[in-house]
Design an enzyme around this catalytic site. Structure first.
Site, PDB file in Angstrom:
ATOM      1  CE  LYS A 211      29.914  66.605  20.824  1.00  0.00           C
ATOM      2  NZ  LYS A 211      29.916  66.220  22.222  1.00  0.00           N
TER       3      LYS A 211
ATOM      4  CE  LYS B  87      36.586  67.949  20.911  1.00  0.00           C
ATOM      5  NZ  LYS B  87      35.938  68.376  22.107  1.00  0.00           N
TER       6      LYS B  87
ATOM      7  CE  LYS C 136      35.712  61.176  25.865  1.00  0.00           C
ATOM      8  NZ  LYS C 136      35.489  61.365  27.288  1.00  0.00           N
TER       9      LYS C 136
HETATM   10  P1  TYM Z   1      35.083  65.292  27.640  1.00  0.00           P
HETATM   11  O1  TYM Z   1      34.595  64.034  28.271  1.00  0.00           O
HETATM   12  O2  TYM Z   1      34.896  65.460  26.184  1.00  0.00           O
HETATM   13  O3  TYM Z   1      36.603  65.497  27.965  1.00  0.00           O
HETATM   14  C1  TYM Z   1      37.141  65.423  29.296  1.00  0.00           C
HETATM   15  C2  TYM Z   1      38.251  66.445  29.469  1.00  0.00           C
HETATM   16  O4  TYM Z   1      39.256  66.231  28.477  1.00  0.00           O
HETATM   17  C3  TYM Z   1      39.492  67.442  27.761  1.00  0.00           C
HETATM   18  N1  TYM Z   1      39.785  67.084  26.342  1.00  0.00           N
HETATM   19  C4  TYM Z   1      40.855  67.512  25.669  1.00  0.00           C
HETATM   20  N2  TYM Z   1      41.884  68.310  26.019  1.00  0.00           N
HETATM   21  C5  TYM Z   1      42.840  68.539  25.079  1.00  0.00           C
HETATM   22  N3  TYM Z   1      42.815  68.006  23.829  1.00  0.00           N
HETATM   23  C6  TYM Z   1      41.799  67.196  23.437  1.00  0.00           C
HETATM   24  N4  TYM Z   1      41.793  66.675  22.214  1.00  0.00           N
HETATM   25  C7  TYM Z   1      40.753  66.924  24.375  1.00  0.00           C
HETATM   26  N5  TYM Z   1      39.604  66.184  24.324  1.00  0.00           N
HETATM   27  C8  TYM Z   1      39.027  66.301  25.539  1.00  0.00           C
HETATM   28  C9  TYM Z   1      38.195  68.236  27.878  1.00  0.00           C
HETATM   29  O5  TYM Z   1      38.414  69.607  27.714  1.00  0.00           O
HETATM   30  C10 TYM Z   1      37.753  67.897  29.268  1.00  0.00           C
HETATM   31  O6  TYM Z   1      38.370  68.730  30.222  1.00  0.00           O
HETATM   32  N6  TYM Z   1      31.392  68.390  28.947  1.00  0.00           N
HETATM   33  C11 TYM Z   1      32.625  67.769  29.395  1.00  0.00           C
HETATM   34  C12 TYM Z   1      32.459  66.946  30.642  1.00  0.00           C
HETATM   35  C13 TYM Z   1      31.869  67.694  31.782  1.00  0.00           C
HETATM   36  C14 TYM Z   1      32.531  68.646  32.604  1.00  0.00           C
HETATM   37  C15 TYM Z   1      31.542  69.060  33.552  1.00  0.00           C
HETATM   38  C16 TYM Z   1      33.806  69.183  32.631  1.00  0.00           C
HETATM   39  C17 TYM Z   1      30.598  67.562  32.219  1.00  0.00           C
HETATM   40  N7  TYM Z   1      30.408  68.405  33.287  1.00  0.00           N
HETATM   41  C18 TYM Z   1      31.842  70.007  34.525  1.00  0.00           C
HETATM   42  C19 TYM Z   1      34.102  70.122  33.618  1.00  0.00           C
HETATM   43  C20 TYM Z   1      33.126  70.530  34.540  1.00  0.00           C
HETATM   44  C21 TYM Z   1      33.119  66.843  28.287  1.00  0.00           C
HETATM   45  O7  TYM Z   1      32.356  66.369  27.478  1.00  0.00           O
HETATM   46  O8  TYM Z   1      34.436  66.527  28.406  1.00  0.00           O
END
Ligand code: TYM
Length: 338
Positions: A114, A200, A203
């Site tokens: 990023k 990947k 969003k």
């Molecule tokens: P985020 O908001 O980007 O994504 C949420 C969840 O979706 C999964 N994910 C994917 N899995 C497969 N293929 C993809 N293309 C894909 N894009 C997203 C992510 O792995 C995630 O499980 N930092 C985290 C949010 C967070 C979090 C936490 C997660 C904050 N605190 C504590 C677990 C525990 C994030 O930005 O996920």
């Protein structure tokens, strides 16, 4: 067993989130035994680590609550809440900042990706973001954290922080934090962009054609699959034949995950067929699986009162669950509060 996971409420819930994480949240919620609990939250504090529009974040957070309930998260059984309504997350992050090392954060691939070449221009929050993520799970003594593959490294960091904190400030028989285990699905751990098999699904991709949103209607989903990048070859009859074909592999992977089978099983049926046959079948499957979720989402999204009530109840429960661990962390560090 204590299950904890979060999602950033930026933009729409997309197919990668659903297949990589949310579906697993629901499955874990539904199979919990007596005495176990799941907590799921909107990581809105994480969302301010990058430039954002406040009104969009506000709206997106409420929409995401509706989306999670539409996917099957039951606010009566799980604790569903928004991070900013539970100040202990930010408090614990500060306490953990004393334990996390600069070198550990510097190695985070998401930070490197990023920030790119412009590290000096990034917010401090983007750099310390994984410490907040560690606080999110350690606050609740999480044992299992269902996430997609891209969050694995952040979970490893949470374990390192927990281990060092316990080591430095707690006795061996009374650790302050539990070491959390990431739970990553076998199929669909990493759903790729529909426009580029090496990126990947995300969003933040500027092209809406790169992802399937849970709010897309049937025609939009079909259009996006029709336009998805592929190659001219027919599908192979075994998974090994997809090794050098990332776009084809992604579509077959999505089909397998949605239908609850393996890539090999999908290829037994579609091996030898071209995308002219496979893509419409995939679009039909998507509409069948996601259509009911979308309908529930649309209905709930406009019920502001219900969404507010879910969040208020979830936050009250989360604050209670987090209090003992936060107290223990303050005490272990020698901070005077009473
Ligand atoms: P985020 O908001 O980007 O994504 C949420 C969840 O979706 C999964 N994910 C994917 N899995 C497969 N293929 C993809 N293309 C894909 N894009 C997203 C992510 O792995 C995630 O499980 N930092 C985290 C949010 C967070 C979090 C936490 C997660 C904050 N605190 C504590 C677990 C525990 C994030 O930005 O996920």
């Amino acid at each position: 067993m204590r299950v904890v996971s979060g999602i950033q409420p930026t933009g729409n819930l997309h197919l990668g989130n659903y297949l990589g994480a949310i579906r697993n949240w629901v499955a874990m919620q539904d199979s919990l035994e007596e005495g176990s609990e799941a907590l799921f939250f909107l990581a809105d504090l994480h969302a301010i680590s990058q430039p954002h529009d406040p009104a969009t974040l506000y709206r997106g957070t409420l929409e995401m609550v509706a989306a999670l309930v539409a996917c099957g998260i039951d606010p009566d059984r799980s604790v569903l809440f928004n991070q900013a309504q539970v100040p202990q997350h930010a408090e614990l992050q500060w306490l953990l900042n004393g334990t996390a090392r600069m070198g550990w954060l510097n190695r985070m691939t998401q930070w490197k990706d990023k920030a790119g070449k412009n590290r000096e221009g990034q917010s401090v929050a983007l750099f310390t973001y994984p410490v907040l993520q560690a606080a999110d799970v350690l606050l609740y003594q999480a044992t299992h954290v269902p996430v997609g593959e891209d969050q694995k490294q952040h979970l490893e960091l949470a374990r390192d922080i927990a281990q060092k904190f316990n080591n430095d400030f707690a006795s061996e028989d009374a650790p302050v934090f539990t070491l959390p285990e990431p739970i990553i699905p076998a199929e669909a751990a990493r759903i790729m962009s529909l426009r580029d098999g090496s990126a990947k699904m995300s969003k933040s991709d500027p092209s809406d054609m790169s992802r399937i949103n849970l709010s897309d209607d049937a025609d939009t989903m079909a259009q996006k699959i029709k336009k998805a990048k592929t190659d001219p070859e027919p599908l192979p009859s075994e998974a090994a034949g997809l090794a050098e074909r990332p776009e084809a592999r992604n579509l077959v992977g999505i089909f397998a995950a949605l239908s609850g089978t393996s890539v090999d099983t999908v290829l037994t049926q579609y091996g030898g067929q071209g995308f002219g046959v496979f893509k419409p079948a995939l679009a039909d499957l998507l509409v069948t699986k996601l259509g009911p979720i979308r309908d529930r989402f649309v209905a709930l999204q406009s019920d502001r009162e219900a969404l507010d009530a879910i969040l208020a109840r979830g936050a009250a429960k989360a604050r209670l669950r987090g209090a003992p661990t936060l107290d223990a962390a303050y005490t272990a560090l020698g901070l005077v509060r009473h």
